[in-house]
Motif scaffolding. Structure first.
Motif, PDB file in Angstrom:
ATOM      1  N   TRP B   3      -1.512   6.246  -4.635  1.00 42.74           N
ATOM      2  CA  TRP B   3      -2.325   5.434  -3.732  1.00 42.74           C
ATOM      3  C   TRP B   3      -3.549   6.193  -3.211  1.00 42.74           C
ATOM      4  CZ3 TRP B   3      -1.445   0.705  -4.397  1.00 42.74           C
ATOM      5  CH2 TRP B   3      -0.147   0.226  -4.617  1.00 42.74           C
ATOM      6  N   ILE B   6      -7.171   5.453  -3.984  1.00 44.37           N
ATOM      7  CA  ILE B   6      -7.973   4.439  -3.293  1.00 44.37           C
ATOM      8  C   ILE B   6      -9.116   5.084  -2.503  1.00 44.37           C
ATOM      9  CG2 ILE B   6      -7.913   2.749  -1.395  1.00 44.37           C
ATOM     10  CD1 ILE B   6      -5.070   2.056  -2.275  1.00 44.37           C
ATOM     11  N   ILE B   9     -12.061   6.127  -4.678  1.00 38.89           N
ATOM     12  CA  ILE B   9     -12.630   4.904  -5.237  1.00 38.89           C
ATOM     13  C   ILE B   9     -13.468   4.188  -4.180  1.00 38.89           C
ATOM     14  CG2 ILE B   9     -12.055   2.575  -6.062  1.00 38.89           C
ATOM     15  CD1 ILE B   9      -9.637   3.857  -7.506  1.00 38.89           C
ATOM     16  N   ALA B  10     -12.894   4.061  -2.987  1.00 38.01           N
ATOM     17  CA  ALA B  10     -13.649   3.426  -1.899  1.00 38.01           C
ATOM     18  C   ALA B  10     -14.937   4.194  -1.638  1.00 38.01           C
ATOM     19  CB  ALA B  10     -12.809   3.368  -0.624  1.00 38.01           C
ATOM     20  N   SER B 148     -11.418  13.567   0.204  1.00 35.60           N
ATOM     21  CA  SER B 148     -10.358  13.367  -0.785  1.00 35.60           C
ATOM     22  C   SER B 148     -10.539  14.331  -1.954  1.00 35.60           C
ATOM     23  CB  SER B 148     -10.322  11.911  -1.248  1.00 35.60           C
ATOM     24  OG  SER B 148     -11.587  11.528  -1.756  1.00 35.60           O
ATOM     25  N   LEU B 259      -6.566   6.623   3.427  1.00 35.17           N
ATOM     26  CA  LEU B 259      -6.455   5.258   2.926  1.00 35.17           C
ATOM     27  C   LEU B 259      -7.014   4.256   3.936  1.00 35.17           C
ATOM     28  CD1 LEU B 259      -2.917   5.391   1.281  1.00 35.17           C
ATOM     29  CD2 LEU B 259      -5.171   5.829   0.305  1.00 35.17           C
ATOM     30  N   GLY B 262     -10.584   4.245   3.683  1.00 33.16           N
ATOM     31  CA  GLY B 262     -10.997   3.466   2.516  1.00 33.16           C
ATOM     32  C   GLY B 262     -10.975   1.978   2.823  1.00 33.16           C
ATOM     33  N   ALA B 263      -9.916   1.518   3.470  1.00 38.31           N
ATOM     34  CA  ALA B 263      -9.827   0.101   3.849  1.00 38.31           C
ATOM     35  C   ALA B 263     -10.998  -0.278   4.732  1.00 38.31           C
ATOM     36  CB  ALA B 263      -8.509  -0.158   4.581  1.00 38.31           C
ATOM     37  N   PHE B 266     -14.091  -1.073   2.630  1.00 38.18           N
ATOM     38  CA  PHE B 266     -14.098  -2.408   2.030  1.00 38.18           C
ATOM     39  C   PHE B 266     -14.349  -3.474   3.094  1.00 38.18           C
ATOM     40  CE2 PHE B 266     -11.475  -0.121  -1.214  1.00 38.18           C
ATOM     41  CZ  PHE B 266     -12.406  -0.219  -2.239  1.00 38.18           C
ATOM     42  N   PHE B 305      -1.412  -1.923   3.696  1.00 34.52           N
ATOM     43  CA  PHE B 305      -0.915  -0.545   3.533  1.00 34.52           C
ATOM     44  C   PHE B 305       0.444  -0.362   4.181  1.00 34.52           C
ATOM     45  CE2 PHE B 305      -5.467   0.759   2.899  1.00 34.52           C
ATOM     46  CZ  PHE B 305      -5.271   1.144   1.591  1.00 34.52           C
TER      47      PHE B 305
END
Lengths: 688, 688
Positions: B3, B6, B9-10, B148, B259, B262-263, B266, B305
Motif C-alpha cells: 500500500w 500509493i 504515486i500520489a 517515501s 498514505l 496521499g489521500a 487526491f 484506508f
C-alpha cells in the motif's frame, strides 16, 4: 526563646515608624492658598474613588467570605470555615488599609514637597521620600502583624493562605482598577489637551487635569502598595507551607520566612535613615544608595538568623541568591528604559520615520528586555535549588528534594525582604510627579519648578527599577506558590519525592496552554477597557471646551469633578470582567480537567505572565523615555514630527506599563492562591 | 499488496497535475506591452532575490551537511552519516524547488490574471487559482516523493527526520527573509509614497513599487509554500517515528501518515476541479466551497484506508478531529479579521480617537483572537488522545499510551492532509494582489480593475483563514514532534509508559522559561530588522524623489533596481541572527541543562510560539482591514484623520502579520527538529 516574636515586634516597629513619619509630614508647611486648593481637589477626587472602590469591593469580600464559610464547613473541626473566612477578610482589610493610609500620606506629601522645593532640594526630597516611606512601612508592618498574628492564633499556614488570598484579590482590583483610572485620565487629558488644543501638560484649564493627578495616586501609590503587599505575603506563606512539612530537617523552617521578613523591615528602616543623611544634590543616587545599604544590612541580619536558628549555610545562600536576582532584574530594567541608553535612543531616532516605526522599535526593545530577567530568574531558581542542601548531611532522598524546593521559595522571600525600601522608593515617584504638577498649576517660580523636575527625574528611574523588581519578585513567588499548590493538592510524587507535573500528559499540557493564554487575554481586556473609558473621557473634555465659555482663555472654570467621576465609574466597570475571569478560570480548569491540569494551568500562566508583564512594562518605559529624550532636544525636539510620533508611542505605552503590565503579576498570584485555597475541593470533584 | 506505493504515486500525480497547470497558465495571453513590461520587472526582481538567497543558503546547507556527516560518523554502520547528510540536502532542495517553481508560476499567473479580468471574472479567477494550485501541488508532491523515496531507500524514519530538518531550515530562511523583504518594501513605499508625497498605492512613479510587488511574491508565495511544506513533512515524520515503535499494535501505523497525505492530494485535486466548475460570480464562496469539498473527499478516502489497513476506528476519529480543528481555527481567524465583523469595525472606530487607541484596539483584539484556536488545539489534543484507542482491545498499559500519543500525531497529519488545497488558496492571494497592482500600473480600464479588486478581496479572506490554519497545523505538528523528540532522546517513562517531562523539576522549568522566551525574542529581532531596513529604503526613495528630475510629475524614470537591491540585501543581512539563534539555542540548552530540560525548552517555545504567532497574525489582519473599512467610507473615509490613524496601525501590523507572526511556526518546528536530530548527541554530553 520564642524567636517568632521578632516578627510581630518588627511589624509593630514598622507601624510606629510610619506613624512617626506621618506626623513629620503633617507638620510641614502646605504652601500658599493656591497650592492648598489644588491639592485639596486631588485629595477629594482620590478619596472619592477609593471610597467608591472599597464600598464595591466590600460586597465582594463578604460574598467570598461566605463562600469560604460554606466550602470549608466541617462539623468535626468547626474552626476550619470561620478561621478562613476571618483570615480572608483580615487580608483584604489590611491590604486596603495599607493602600488607603499610604495614599493619604502621599496626598499630604505632594503639596508639602512642592512647597519644600522653595527652600531646598534636600528638604523637598526628605518630605517626598518619607511620604513614600509611610506607605512602605505600612505595607510590611501590616503584612507581618497579620501573618504572625494569624499564625499565633490558629497555628495553621492554610489559614494564613486565605489571608494571602484576601490581600491578593484586593490587590488585583486595586492594580487593575487604579491602572484603568490613571490611564483613562492621562490619555484623555493628553489626547485633547496636548494633541488637539495644544496646551501644556498639567495645565489647569484642562478639565481632566485633576483626574490625571488623582490617577497617579490611585494607580501608582495605592495600586503598587497593594501589589507588593500581596507578593510579600504570598512569598512568606508559600515558604511557610513548604516549611511546615520539613520539621524533620529543621524545626525553624516554618517560621524562618517571617523572621527574614522582620529582618528586612529593620534593614529598610536603617537604609532610610542613611538616605536622609546622604542626599546631597543627587536624589537618584541617594535612592540607589539607600537600596544597596538595605540589602547589605539585610544580608548581615540574615546571617545572624543562620546562627541563631542553627540553619545550614545552603538556606542562607538561597536567601541571598534571591536578593541578588532581584537587584539584577531591577538593573537590567533600568538599562532598557533609561533615557541615556541605546534602546531609548534608537526608539527615539526611529520616531523620525514616523509613529509606526517608533512603536515597532519600542515594542521590540521591550521584548528583548525580557531576556536578562528571565535568565536571572532561571539562574536564581537553579542556584537556590542546588545551594539549599549545603551543610546538611544524612538527608533521605525525599528530604533532599523538600529542602531544595524550600530553597527556591526562601529565595523569593530573600528577594522580597527589602520590600519596605522598594515600596518607599516607588511611592516617592508619584509624590514628586504630583508635586511638580502642583508647582506648575500653582504657578510658583521657575527655579523651584526645576527643583521639582530634578526630583521627578530621579523618581522615574526609581519607578522603572522597582517595577522590574516587583515582577521578578512575583515570578519567584508564584514559582514557590506553584509548589505549595502541589503540596496542598497532594499531587503524586516520583520515587525521589518530587511532585510530578508531567507535560507529556495531554491534560496537563492543555492546562499549560490554557494558563498561558490567560495573562495576554487579561491584558487585552484591560487595555480595551482603558480604550473605551478614554474614549468617554475624550468626549467629555471636548464637550467642556466647546460648552464652557472662555475655558481655553483661562476665564471659564472647568468641571473637574465630572472627569474624575468618568474615570472612577469606568474603572470600576471595566475591571470586573478581567478580575473575575482571573479568579474563576483556575476553578473551572480544576473541576473540568483535574488537579494536575490545574498545576499545568498555573505553570502556563506564570510563563506568559512574566513575559507579558516584563515586556509591557519595559516597552511602555522605553516609549515614555524616547518621548522625553526628544522633548529634551533630541531628533528635532518638542513640536517636531518625530515628537508627534513619539507621543503616539507614549500613549500606546501608557496602558502597557501602567495598567496591563503591573496587573499581571498580581493576577498570576491570585490564580495560584485561588488554586491553593480550593485545592482540597478540586481534588474531590473532577469532571474528566 | 504494498500500500505504501500509493504515497509516491500520489506524489507523482500531484507533480504531473502541477506541470499540466503550468502549461495551462503559460498558454494564456499575457496582456499588452505595458503589462508585460511591469510583470517582467517583477519577475526580474524576484528571481534576483531568490538567486541571491539560494546561493547564500547553499553554503549554509553544505556546512550543515558536513556537520551531520561528522556528528553521525559511525564506522560500524557507515550509512548513518551519509544518509542523513543526503536527506538534509534533499530536504533543502525540495523545499527550495517547491518555492522557486511555485513563485515562477505565480509570476506568470499575475499578469495573465490581470489580462483575464478583461474578459471575465471566472476566467481571471481560474488563472489566478490554478496559478496558486501549481504551488500547492508542487509542495505536497515533492514532499511526498521525498519522504517515501527516502523511506524506501533507507527504511529509517530518522533519516526522513533530517529531510524534514532540511526543509524546515530552508523554510525558516524563506519566511524570515521573505518577510523582511516584503515589509521593507511595503513600509518604505507607503511611508514615502502615500504618507509624505501623497501618491496612491502601486503608483508607477514610486521607486519602491516593483520591490513591493516582488515582496508579495517572495514573502507570501515562496515563503508560505516553504512554511507549509515544512509543517506537512514534519507532521508526517513525527507520526512515522511514533508509529514504528508500535508494530505490535498495528504494523501499518508507520506508513499510515504517508498514505493519508496521499489521500489528501487526491482530495485536493478533486476539490480544485469542483471549484473550477462552480465559481460563478463569488470567488470567495468558491474558495471556501473547494476547501470543504476537499475535506469531505479526504474523510471518505481516509475511511477507505481504515478498512484497507484494518485500522481501529479510534485512529480514524483522531484523523478527523485534527481536520475539524484546522477548519475551526481557520474560521475563527476569519471572524477576528473580517472586514464586516465587530473587531475590525471597533478598531476602525477607535481610529477616530487617534493612532494610539487604534493600535491598542487592534493589539487587544489580536490577543483575544487566540482564545478560540487555543481551546481548539486543546480539544483536538485531548479528543484524539482519548479517541485513539477506540476499537482496540487487550492493549498493555504502555501500548495504550503509545496509541494515544500516536493519535495526537495522526490528528496533526489529518489537519495537514488538505495542505495542497490550502497552499493553492493561499498563493491565490498574492497572485490577485499582484494582478491588481499590474492592472493599476498599466492603467487598464476602471471596470476591469474592479474585477481584479473583487478577486483581491476574496484573496484577503482566504489568506487570513490559511494563516490561522498554518499556525494551528504547526501547533499540532510541534506537539507531535515534541513527543517524537522524547522518543528519540530516550526520555524515561513512568509506570504507565508515558514519557516524564516534569515541570516541578527546576531544570525542566528553566528549560520551559528559556524556550518560552525564544518566540517573542525572535519576533523582536525580525521586527527590528524590518525597521532598520525600512529606514534604508525610506532614505533611498526620498533620495530618488529629490534627485531624479520630474519623477513626481511622471516624466522621470525611477530606479526600481536600486530599491529591489536594498530590500534583498537587507533581508539577507537581517535574517541571519534570528535564524541562527533559533537553530543553536536548543543545542546549547541541551548541552548545558540536559535532555529533559531541552524537552521543557521545546514545550515552552511551542506555548509562546503559538500565542505570538496567532496574536501577531491576527492583530496585523485586524489593523489592515480596519484601514480598508475606513477607505471604503467608514468613519470619515479616505484622507480623514481616522484614516491617517488607521494607516499607522496598518504599518505597525505589517511586520506583525507578514514577517514575525508567520516565521514563528517555522521557527518552533526548526527548534524541535534540531533537538530531535541531535538528540543522541545531547544525551551523551551534558554539562549540569
Amino acid at each position: 526563646m520564642d524567636w517568632l516574636l521578632i516578627a510581630p515586634i518588627a511589624g509593630v516597629v514598622s507601624i510606629l515608624a510610619a506613624v512617626y513619619l506621618y506626623f513629620y509630614i503633617s507638620r510641614q508647611d502646605s504652601g500658599n492658598e493656591k497650592m492648598r486648593e489644588i491639592s485639596g481637589a486631588i485629595r477629594e477626587g482620590a478619596n472619592a474613588y477609593l471610597k467608591r472602590q472599597y464600598s464595591t469591593l466590600a460586597i465582594f469580600v463578604v460574598v467570598v467570605a461566605v463562600v469560604l464559610l460554606i466550602v470549608f464547613w466541617n462539623p468535626s473541626n468547626w474552626i476550619q470555615g470561620p478561621s478562613r473566612a476571618f483570615a480572608y477578610v483580615i487580608g483584604s482589610v489590611c491590604s486596603g488599609l495599607a493602600g488607603f493610609f499610604g495614599m493619604n500620606v502621599a496626598l499630604k506629601a505632594n503639596v508639602r514637597t512642592a512647597n519644600g522645593a522653595r527652600s531646598s532640594l534636600s528638604k523637598a526630597f526628605s518630605v517626598a521620600f518619607f511620604g513614600g516611606a509611610v506607605m512602605g512601612l505600612s505595607v510590611v508592618g501590616l503584612a507581618l502583624i497579620g501573618i504572625s498574628g494569624l499564625y499565633y492564633a490558629f497555628n495553621d499556614p492554610k489559614v494564613v493562605l486565605t489571608f494571602s488570598l484576601g490581600a491578593s484579590s484586593m490587590a488585583l482590583f486595586a492594580k487593575a482598577g487604579g491602572g484603568i483610572y490613571t490611564k483613562t485620565a492621562d490619555i484623555g487629558a493628553d489626547l485633547v489637551g496636548k494633541v488637539e488644543i495644544g496646551i501644556p501638560e498639567d495645565d489647569p484649564r484642562n478639565p481632566a487635569v485633576i483626574a490625571d493627578n488623582v490617577g497617579d495616586n490611585v494607580g501608582d501609590v495605592a495600586g503598587m502598595g497593594a501589589d507588593l503587599f500581596d507578593s510579600f505575603v504570598a512569598s512568606i506563606v508559600a515558604s511557610m507551607i513548604l516549611g511546615v512539612a520539613m520539621v524533620s530537617v529543621n524545626s525553624s523552617f516554618a517560621i524562618l520566612p517571617m523572621l527574614l521578613a522582620g529582618a528586612g523591615i529593620f534593614a529598610s528602616i536603617l537604609g532610610m535613615l542613611f538616605m536622609k543623611i546622604s542626599v546631597g544634590n543627587n536624589p537618584g543616587a541617594a535612592l540607589n544608595r539607600g537600596t544597596y545599604i538595605t540589602c547589605i544590612v539585610f544580608a548581615v541580619l540574615a546571617l545572624g538568623f543562620k546562627y541563631l536558628l542553627d540553619l545550614n549555610w545552603g538556606i542562607y545562600f538561597a536567601t541571598i541568591a534571591g536578593l541578588v536576582a532581584g537587584i539584577v532584574i531591577g538593573m537590567t530594567t533600568d538599562f532598557f528604559t533609561s533615557i541615556d541608553r541605546t534602546p531609548v535612543k534608537k526608539t527615539a531616532e526611529s520616531a523620525k520615520t514616523g509613529a509606526a516605526i517608533n512603536i515597532l522599535s519600542g515594542f521590540s526593545y521591550g521584548i528583548i528586555s525580557i531576556v536578562p530577567p528571565i535568565i536571572g530568574i532561571c539562574v536564581a531558581m537553579i542556584a537556590s535549588w542546588n545551594l539549599a542542601t549545603i551543610g546538611l548531611t544524612g538527608l533521605s532522598s525525599s528530604q533532599t528534594i523538600a529542602t531544595q524546593v524550600y530553597g527556591i521559595s526562601i529565595s523569593a522571600v530573600g528577594m522580597l525582604s527589602i520590600v519596605g525600601m522598594i515600596v518607599s522608593a516607588d511611592a516617592y515617584g508619584p509624590i514628586v510627579d504630583n508635586a511638580k504638577g502642583i508647582a506648575e498649576q500653582a504657578g510658583i517660580e521657575k527655579e523651584f519648578v526645576d527643583v521639582a523636575d530634578k526630583l521627578d527625574a530621579a523618581g522615574n528611574t526609581a519607578k522603572a527599577i522597582t517595577k522590574g523588581f516587583a515582577i521578578g519578585a512575583a515570578a519567584l513567588t508564584v514559582i514557590a506558590l506553584f509548589v505549595a499548590y502541589a503540596e496542598l493538592a497532594e499531587i503524586p510524587v516520583d520515587a525521589s519525592g518530587l511532585y510530578v507535573i508531567n507535560i507529556a500528559n495531554p491534560y496537563i499540557l492543555a492546562g499549560v496552554f490554557l494558563g498561558a493564554m490567560m495573562p495576554p487575554l487579561i491584558s487585552a481586556l484591560l487595555i480595551l477597557g482603558v480604550g473605551r473609558n478614554a474614549f468617554r473621557m475624550v468626549q467629555e473634555i471636548r464637550r467642556q471646551f466647546k460648552e464652557i465659555p472662555g475655558l481655553l482663555e483661562g476665564k471659564g472654570k472647568p468641571d473637574y469633578a465630572q472627569c474624575v467621576d468618568i474615570a472612577a465609574k469606568g474603572a470600576l466597570r471595566e475591571l470586573i470582567l478581567p478580575s473575575v475571569l482571573a479568579m474563576i478560570a483556575p476553578i473551572i480548569v480544576g473541576f473540568v480537567l483535574g488537579k494536575e491540569a490545574l498545576a499545568g494551568f498555573l505553570a502556563g500562566s506564570i510563563i506568559t505572565g512574566i513575559i507579558f508583564a516584563l515586556f509591557m512594562a519595559n516597552s511602555g518605559g522605553t516609549w515614555d523615555n524616547a518621548k522625553k529624550y526628544i522633548e529634551a532636544g533630541g531628533f528635532g525636539g518638542k513640536g517636531s514630527d518625530a515628537h508627534k510620533a513619539a507621543v503616539v508611542g507614549d500613549t500606546v505605552g501608557d496602558p502597557f506599563k501602567d495598567t496591563a503590565g503591573p496587573s499581571l503579576n498580581t493576577m498570576i498570584t491570585v490564580m495560584s492562591l485561588v488554586a491553593s485555597v480550593f485545592a482540597p475541593l478540586i481534588a474531590m470533584f473532577t469532571l474528566l
